[in-house]
Design a protein around this motif. Sequence first.
Motif, short mmCIF file in Angstrom:
data_model
loop_
_atom_site.label_atom_id
_atom_site.label_comp_id
_atom_site.label_asym_id
_atom_site.label_seq_id
_atom_site.Cartn_x
_atom_site.Cartn_y
_atom_site.Cartn_z
N ALA A 26 -6.99 9.52 -64.24
CA ALA A 26 -6.40 8.65 -65.26
C ALA A 26 -5.21 7.86 -64.73
N PRO A 27 -4.26 8.46 -64.01
CA PRO A 27 -3.14 7.65 -63.48
C PRO A 27 -3.62 6.60 -62.48
N VAL A 28 -4.60 6.95 -61.69
CA VAL A 28 -5.12 5.99 -60.71
C VAL A 28 -5.77 4.82 -61.43
N ILE A 29 -6.55 5.11 -62.46
CA ILE A 29 -7.19 4.05 -63.23
C ILE A 29 -6.15 3.16 -63.88
N LYS A 30 -5.07 3.76 -64.40
CA LYS A 30 -4.00 2.99 -65.03
C LYS A 30 -3.35 2.06 -64.03
N VAL A 31 -3.04 2.58 -62.83
CA VAL A 31 -2.41 1.75 -61.79
C VAL A 31 -3.34 0.61 -61.39
N LEU A 32 -4.61 0.92 -61.20
CA LEU A 32 -5.57 -0.12 -60.80
C LEU A 32 -5.76 -1.15 -61.90
N THR A 33 -5.78 -0.72 -63.16
CA THR A 33 -5.92 -1.65 -64.28
C THR A 33 -4.71 -2.58 -64.34
N ASP A 34 -3.51 -2.01 -64.18
CA ASP A 34 -2.30 -2.84 -64.16
C ASP A 34 -2.34 -3.85 -63.01
N HIS A 35 -2.80 -3.38 -61.87
CA HIS A 35 -2.89 -4.27 -60.70
C HIS A 35 -3.88 -5.41 -60.95
N VAL A 36 -5.01 -5.10 -61.55
CA VAL A 36 -6.00 -6.13 -61.86
C VAL A 36 -5.44 -7.13 -62.86
N GLU A 37 -4.71 -6.64 -63.87
CA GLU A 37 -4.11 -7.55 -64.85
C GLU A 37 -3.07 -8.46 -64.20
N ARG A 38 -2.26 -7.90 -63.29
CA ARG A 38 -1.25 -8.70 -62.60
C ARG A 38 -1.93 -9.76 -61.73
#
Length: 159
Positions: free
Chosen positions: A84-96
């Motif tokens: 879950a934390p990894v997915i959150k970080v990757l999702t934030d990175h994709v949004e950025r």
Amino acid sequence: MSDIKWFSSYDEMAVALGISKDSARRLATRRKWPRQPGNDGRSRIGVPIERIPVAPPATPTDAGEDAGAVAPPIDEPGNGEGIAPVIKVLTDHVERLTRELEAVKAERDGERARAAELALQAAQVTALNTVLDEVRQDRDRWYATATARRGWWPWRRSA
């Protein structure tokens, strides 16, 4: 030749090395490993012992899989806790990255509009230079006419 193991086919060699049949054929050719014809008409390939892994890799269950392919990990109940934390970080990175991409696209569109405006101005400058050249030619013609030498009585004709 005790340090060479002979395989009866490229298929057997591929299974032992954990690679595909075509890769085994290319590897034997590239390394110039010895070959000799077998009684069955197939080539026997000599592979150095140090190139053979201790435990042969597992054979694939599906015929379409590559012999060297790694099976994906099995999802276990305790296995997904750190995802879950990894997915959150990757999702934030994709949004950025998406926001940055939109900004770059807007900048690109602005530059394209500026380039079109500059092209229009260049066309106007070219047209004005053409008109300026015509005016200069007209000026030179009038100057030549005005400074030409005339006779004392220009209205009189000589006989």
